[in-house]
Design an enzyme around this catalytic site. Structure first.
Site, PDB file in Angstrom:
ATOM      1  N   HIS A   8      15.894  18.106  19.665  1.00  0.00           N
ATOM      2  CA  HIS A   8      16.152  17.121  20.711  1.00  0.00           C
ATOM      3  C   HIS A   8      16.815  17.791  21.910  1.00  0.00           C
ATOM      4  O   HIS A   8      17.728  18.582  21.724  1.00  0.00           O
ATOM      5  CB  HIS A   8      17.095  16.038  20.174  1.00  0.00           C
ATOM      6  CG  HIS A   8      17.474  15.045  21.241  1.00  0.00           C
ATOM      7  ND1 HIS A   8      16.600  14.076  21.687  1.00  0.00           N
ATOM      8  CD2 HIS A   8      18.618  14.911  21.966  1.00  0.00           C
ATOM      9  CE1 HIS A   8      17.194  13.365  22.630  1.00  0.00           C
ATOM     10  NE2 HIS A   8      18.413  13.850  22.822  1.00  0.00           N
ATOM     11  N   LYS A  61      -8.584  27.637  33.218  1.00  0.00           N
ATOM     12  CA  LYS A  61      -7.151  27.341  33.053  1.00  0.00           C
ATOM     13  C   LYS A  61      -6.321  27.975  34.168  1.00  0.00           C
ATOM     14  O   LYS A  61      -5.303  27.428  34.599  1.00  0.00           O
ATOM     15  CB  LYS A  61      -6.651  27.812  31.684  1.00  0.00           C
ATOM     16  CG  LYS A  61      -6.727  26.725  30.629  1.00  0.00           C
ATOM     17  CD  LYS A  61      -8.097  26.456  30.070  1.00  0.00           C
ATOM     18  CE  LYS A  61      -8.808  25.225  30.498  1.00  0.00           C
ATOM     19  NZ  LYS A  61     -10.155  25.097  29.940  1.00  0.00           N
TER      20      LYS A  61
END
Ligand code: FAD
Ligand code: NAI
Length: 479
Positions: free
Chosen positions: A458, A58
């Protein structure tokens, strides 16, 4: 060492060291035996995952993705970089530093929890009759000692599967550890095996400039993933990362020369072909580490592929001997190994340890990322389960647009009669993080309606899962 331990753990990967810590937390006198040495010849805890697996891969995926963004994607944001360059030794040194911080961290954690740590190979010798403890010989070069314990947890992990006709020398022919240690970028790289390691390692070196060709034996691509996700992955990894992926390839010969490796293979559509590369990675799966463990000394059952046979609670055929992680059935994943370690420690301490193998998330850290939990559509079809599917693309999500990462989608599969979520499949930006919500939902036996009714912030990528859940009843809003 004269004391009889409550528990001896063999292996200090994410299965073994986590098991040892949990045993110690539960008041069990615990010893952890591990033989891993780093390239400098020093004992290094953490097993495959920390030394040559999850963590170093990673680190390099992140470095190479940063470079790729700077070299290409930043331009669309109006960011121009002149004289952009990278140096592989710095990337490798950064990766090594992260690895040593974590392997040292495991040593510290074992010490803090008063787990006795012994370096060396553990070999099961005898024991188990009546009240006799199990005896394990630990050898480290010429040094030998004997450990006795009432319970044993075997967590010896796995190693790369070898192809007999392509011996790994980590010069020209590399295994996954070799692929994490290159100090410059080969112009041409071949990868045998289009699985997780092939895709992750292939992505790293492709992003840094290598021409990467992946040769996969199976006719299909990413057989374990949902077919629709696999199809999208193949399209995006080919188009955006630039990987050349050849499926249905039968390798007929590999020969390593002084400066290159020649791979001969055949495909049903094109017949015989030859690939000449500077470096070849062999990534054709991993095999459990049971050779040299002494299983035969005590009658421990090992199947014909080398896996230790266990039941749902990781119990072997022998009293008080358990096995966890890569050395037993199930996905070869670090988090699966760790959870089995915790469960076994709790079982030994008299609690009800358990791991739900049906909700283990799988993640492939390519770009875009791929993640899933539960059943694929093809599995549900094969089992004759009726299901409903809801799907939503990242293209229609505000946050994904702002990121400039619009490829991929999320798909929710729910039981047609009960609406219980049976599987969630994702391909797109940061789905490695998004999959956690789906795992929680499945673990709590949630319905698609449950996710559909949860408020999602959102603009966020999590709205894509929300809309996919709404889509199960054909009521997604933004499509
Ligand atoms: P291991 O981590 O293999 O540890 C076993 C330990 O036991 C080793 O230290 C070994 O030396 C020691 N040992 C073996 N035999 C003996 C013995 N007889 N005596 C003493 N010690 C012994 N998984 C993920 O979940 N996410 C990822 O992103 C991920 N990336 C990966 C990338 C790569 C390149 C690779 C190779 C693997 C990756 N994996 C990943 C898989 C993950 O590394 C393994 O699933 C995980 O390490 C298994 O843990 P384990 O404890 O069972 O075994
Ligand atoms: P894999 O099982 O994922 O893929 C191996 C691939 O090689 C398969 O597609 C197989 O069909 C193919 N193959 C086998 N023999 C072949 C041959 N002779 N010629 C051509 N293709 C051949 O195994 P991989 O990639 O080696 O990884 C091992 C394991 O390590 C993974 O299954 C996974 O459990 C773990 N891992 C997990 C990661 C993650 O969670 N992100 C990252 C890397 C590894």
């Amino acid at each position: 060492m004269s004391a009889i331990f409550d528990v001896a753990v063999i292996g200090a990967g994410p299965g073994g060291y986590v098991a040892a810590i949990r045993c110690a937390q539960l008041g069990l006198n615990t010893v952890c035996i591990d033989e891993w040495k780093n390239p400098q010849g020093k004992p290094s805890l953490g097993g495959t995952c920390l030394n040559v697996g999850c963590i170093p891969s990673k680190a390099l995926l992140e470095s190479s993705e940063n470079y790729e963004r700077a070299a290409g994607k930043f331009a669309a944001h109006g960011i121009r970089i002149e004289n952009l360059s990278f140096d592989v030794p710095t990337m490798i040194a950064r990766k090594d530093k992260i690895v040593s911080a974590f392997t040292g961290g495991v040593a510290m954690l074992l010490k803090k929890n008063k787990v006795t740590s012994i370096h060396g190979r553990g070999i099961l010798l005898s024991g188990g009759d009546g009240d006799t403890p199990w005896r394990i010989a630990v050898s480290d070069g010429d040094e030998k000692e004997m450990v006795e314990a009432r319970h044993v947890i075997i967590a010896t992990g796995s190693t790369p599967r070898q192809l007999p006709f392509a011996p790994v020398d980590n010069e020209r022919i590399l295994d996954s550890a070799g692929a994490l240690a290159l100090t410059d970028v080969p112009a041409r790289m071949g990868v045998i095996g289009g699985g997780i390691i092939g895709l992750e390692m292939g992505s790293v070196w492709r992003r840094l400039g290598a021409e990467v060709t992946i040769l996969e034996a199976l006719p299909g691509f990413l057989a374990a993933a949902d077919e629709q996700v696999a199809k999208e992955a193949r399209k995006l990894l080919t188009r955006e990362t630039g990987l050349v992926i050849q499926t249905g390839a039968t390798i007929t010969g590999i020969s390593a020369g002084e400066n290159s490796v020649a791979v001969e293979y055949a495909t049903p559509e094109n017949g015989a072909a030859k690939l000449e590369v500077d470096k070849l990675i062999i990534a054709v799966g991993r095999v459990p580490n049971t050779a040299g463990l002494g299983a035969e000394n005590i009658g421990l059952k090992v199947d014909e592929r080398g896996y230790i046979e266990v039941d749902d609670h990781c119990r072997t055929n022998l009293r008080n001997i358990y096995a966890i992680g890569d050395v037993v059935r199930g996905p070869m994943l670090a988090h699966k190994a760790s959870e089995e370690g915790v469960a076994v420690a709790e079982t030994i301490a008299g609690q009800d340890g358990h791991v739900n193998l049906g909700t283990i998330p799988s993640i492939i850290y390519t770009s875009p990322e791929i993640a899933w939990v539960g059943k694929t559509e093809q599995e549900l079809k094969a089992a004759g389960v009726s299901y409903k599917a809801g799907q939503f693309p990242f293209m229609a999500n505000g946050r994904a647009r702002a990121l400039g990462e619009t490829g991929g989608f999320v798909k929710v599969l729910a039981d047609a009669a009960t609406d219980r979520i049976l599987g969630v499949h994702m391909i797109g930006p940061y789905v490695s993080e998004m999959i956690a919500e789906a795992v929680v939902a499945m673990e709590f036996a949630a319905s698609s309606e449950d996710i559909a009714r949860i408020v999602h912030a959102h603009p966020s990528l999590s709205e894509v899962l929300h809309e996919a859940a709404l889509g199960v009843e054909k009521r997604a809003i933004h499509i």
